[in-house]
Scaffold this active site. Structure first.
Site, PDB file in Angstrom:
ATOM      1  N   ASP A  63       0.841  -1.192   0.000  1.00  0.00           N
ATOM      2  CA  ASP A  63       0.000   0.000   0.000  1.00  0.00           C
ATOM      3  C   ASP A  63       0.880   1.246   0.000  1.00  0.00           C
ATOM      4  O   ASP A  63       1.671   1.467   0.917  1.00  0.00           O
ATOM      5  CB  ASP A  63      -0.911  -0.001   1.229  1.00  0.00           C
ATOM      6  CG  ASP A  63      -2.092   0.935   1.076  1.00  0.00           C
ATOM      7  OD1 ASP A  63      -1.887   2.086   0.648  1.00  0.00           O
ATOM      8  OD2 ASP A  63      -3.220   0.523   1.390  1.00  0.00           O
ATOM      9  N   SER A 113      -7.073   4.404  -1.578  1.00  0.00           N
ATOM     10  CA  SER A 113      -6.838   2.961  -1.500  1.00  0.00           C
ATOM     11  C   SER A 113      -8.097   2.121  -1.665  1.00  0.00           C
ATOM     12  O   SER A 113      -8.002   0.915  -1.883  1.00  0.00           O
ATOM     13  CB  SER A 113      -6.167   2.605  -0.166  1.00  0.00           C
ATOM     14  OG  SER A 113      -4.883   3.161  -0.094  1.00  0.00           O
ATOM     15  N   HIS A 343       2.197   8.673   5.041  1.00  0.00           N
ATOM     16  CA  HIS A 343       1.219   9.691   5.438  1.00  0.00           C
ATOM     17  C   HIS A 343       1.704  10.477   6.657  1.00  0.00           C
ATOM     18  O   HIS A 343       1.459  11.683   6.764  1.00  0.00           O
ATOM     19  CB  HIS A 343      -0.125   9.042   5.766  1.00  0.00           C
ATOM     20  CG  HIS A 343      -0.974   8.749   4.575  1.00  0.00           C
ATOM     21  ND1 HIS A 343      -1.277   9.700   3.624  1.00  0.00           N
ATOM     22  CD2 HIS A 343      -1.609   7.613   4.182  1.00  0.00           C
ATOM     23  CE1 HIS A 343      -2.053   9.162   2.701  1.00  0.00           C
ATOM     24  NE2 HIS A 343      -2.271   7.887   3.004  1.00  0.00           N
ATOM     25  N   HIS A 381      -1.142   2.723  -5.156  1.00  0.00           N
ATOM     26  CA  HIS A 381      -0.846   4.099  -5.541  1.00  0.00           C
ATOM     27  C   HIS A 381       0.540   4.446  -5.014  1.00  0.00           C
ATOM     28  O   HIS A 381       1.169   3.663  -4.295  1.00  0.00           O
ATOM     29  CB  HIS A 381      -1.884   5.061  -4.949  1.00  0.00           C
ATOM     30  CG  HIS A 381      -2.010   4.926  -3.456  1.00  0.00           C
ATOM     31  ND1 HIS A 381      -1.063   5.406  -2.570  1.00  0.00           N
ATOM     32  CD2 HIS A 381      -2.956   4.314  -2.693  1.00  0.00           C
ATOM     33  CE1 HIS A 381      -1.421   5.122  -1.341  1.00  0.00           C
ATOM     34  NE2 HIS A 381      -2.564   4.439  -1.377  1.00  0.00           N
TER      35      HIS A 381
END
Length: 526
Positions: A63, A113, A343, A381
């Site tokens: 991810d 996501s 993040h 991504h």
């Protein structure tokens, strides 16, 4: 000021000189020519395509694992063993086929996501924030769910008689895994405790509930998310004194208890810690539910190695359980906290998560065969993560660039983010990173734009593949193409006509030799 700048520059130069020099053999052109010839010979062996039926399919999903993350993780992996790092190979680097995946959602240039998971698991592009539904569904609007559901490759595999499993380092009801089994217009509806009253009144179900009801016989489920399975205010088994980990369900249901009752006579086991997990004999387990944290699992760098399993350990147990099925298996493995590290602007956490996922890929390769197992590694991504600054060979991936900024005369780390929480001004100017521990696990890499949470990136991501029909993952493809290839390779879902042709191994490879002979005779007589 000039004196300080000279001292800092001197330290940077000394740090660069202290780094390992490149190997002496690299000065010889024959070294590079020989390497290229070996690579060429390997490439020539790929002219004979592996067109076998894929008995097993494994999808590793990093991810947020964009190409820059893959490269940085490669360097980190090498440096963890005392090498310069650049020449190191990740396990995924060894896969013979590489393609690019276009990640946009139907309503988003830079995706999330949930919409991407629907693409690479269900084969249909979708809106951001939605899982297991088509683009006709609108985020958070419950009444757009019914009639727009789409099924995943996990269900296609289960319907064909294969064993199926999900392993993740996030909550098992997080965006990526949930697209395998749920049909939900809002990825944040983890339990009914997170849903608006009108959605519940309209008949929409929370994702945790759908995990156990939509496809009730998933063989292996491992990850986090305990609190979403228990009634509101139920103390957590591991953290009974911490109210933030209490159960969240308003309907009073104990989903773990219900699952346990359903499988207790079917070799089913529930575990919540590493000791109980590793004490199981996979030969005696047909169903496994492992929930190791109330929410997401800990970062690999912070994992309690006595109580919490690593991703690699979970992969090992999962495959040993699933591979007992003569008809094969499908397994989704998510390195989900790569994304979380980015993040939070914590590049060190993100990259160590990527390295750990690569270890899991290695372990899966040892437990399976390339002849009958299609393994795909990709990302949903990217992130606005980069590293640069003309760093010398062997420079710590978390280290400084070799020169000062020619604008503010301050050092900077090679790793930077385009936006995120690492933006910081001290006395009106950029923070001097030489005054902080930029190698610390939770150091926030500097960013150009201040945001509480760094954002995804919109560029294409890589698809690595090996095994039967892996060559079909080539070129630049739409992300939703991925599960169609996996299904075609495994002769499941809608693509089955080719399975009885001479283009690949017979579908009889799925079944026992005796039954194969009987079916062959039947076909001849007919």
């Amino acid at each position: 000021m000039k004196v300080a700048a000279l001292l800092i520059l001197g330290c940077l130069v000394w740090e660069g000189l202290a780094k390992p020099q490149f190997p002496e053999q690299e000065k010889n052109p024959d070294f590079w020519k020989g390497w290229a010839q070996r690579s060429l010979n390997t490439a020539l062996t790929l002219q004979e395509l592996n067109k076998n039926v894929a008995k097993n399919v494994i999808l590793f999903l990093g991810d947020g694992m964009g190409v820059s993350t893959v490269t940085a993780a490669r360097i980190l992996k090498g440096q963890m063993t005392g090498q310069s790092g650049e020449e190191t190979q990740l396990e995924m680097d060894k896969f013979p086929y590489v393609a690019l995946s276009k990640t946009y959602n139907t309503d988003a240039q830079v995706p999330d996501s949930a919409g991407t998971a629907t693409a690479y698991l269900c084969g249909v592009k979708a809106n951001e924030g939605t899982v297991g539904v088509s683009a006709a569904s609108v985020r958070s609007q419950c009444n757009t769910t019914q009639g727009n559901e789409v099924t995943s490759i996990l269900k296609w595999a289960k319907d064909s008689g294969k064993s199926v499993g999900i392993v993740t380092t996030t909550r098992v009801n997080h965006a990526t895994p949930s697209a395998s089994y749920a049909h939900c217009v809002d990825r944040d509806w983890y339990s009914d405790g997170e849903m608006p009253a009108e959605a519940l009144q309209s008949g929409c179900k929370d994702i945790a509930r759908q995990l156990f009801e939509n496809i009730p016989d998933i063989n292996v489920i491992m990850g986090g998310g305990r609190k979403y399975m228990y009634p509101k205010n139920t103390p957590d088994v591991e953290y009974p004194g911490d109210k933030k980990h209490n159960g969240t369900r308003k309907d009073g249901r104990n989903l773990v208890g219900e699952w346990t009752d359903r499988v207790k006579d079917k070799k089913g086991y529930y575990v919540w810690n590493k000791k109980d997990l590793l004490s199981l004999n996979p030969n005696n387990v047909d169903y496994l539910l492992g929930l190791f944290e109330p929410a997401d699992l800990s970062y690999e760098l912070e994992r309690n190695q006595e109580t919490d399993p690593s991703l690699t350990e979970m992969v090992d147990v999962a495959i040993k359980i699933l591979k007992k099925n003569e008809r094969g298996f499908y397994l989704l493995v998510e390195g989900g906290r790569i994304d979380h590290g980015h993040h939070e602007g914590k590049a060190k956490q993100a990259l160590h998560e990527a390295v750990e996922m690569d270890r899991g890929i290695t372990r899966a390769g040892l437990l399976t065969s390339v002849h009958d197992t299609l393994t795909v590694v990709t990302a949903d991504h990217s992130h606005v993560f980069s590293f640069g600054g003309y760093t010398p060979r062997g420079n710590s991936i978390f280290g400084l660039a070799p020169t000062l900024s020619d604008i503010d005369q301050k050092p900077f780390t090679s790793i930077l983010y385009g936006n995120g929480p690492g933006f910081k001004l001290v006395n009106g100017s950029r923070e001097n990173v030489s005054t902080v521990d930029y190698a610390e696990n939770n150091y926030l890499a500097q960013s150009a734009v201040p945001l509480r949470s760094e954002t995804h990136g919109g560029e294409d991501v890589a698809i690595f593949s090996k095994g039967p029909m892996a060559h079909l993952l080539h070129g630049v493809q739409e992300q939703h193409y991925i599960p169609h290839v996996m299904a075609y390779a495994a002769c499941i879902g809608q693509n089955k006509d080719h399975c009885r042709t001479k283009s690949g191994s017979s579908p009889l490879s799925h079944i026992s030799p005796v039954l194969a002979v009987l079916l062959s005779v039947t076909w001849l007589l007919c």
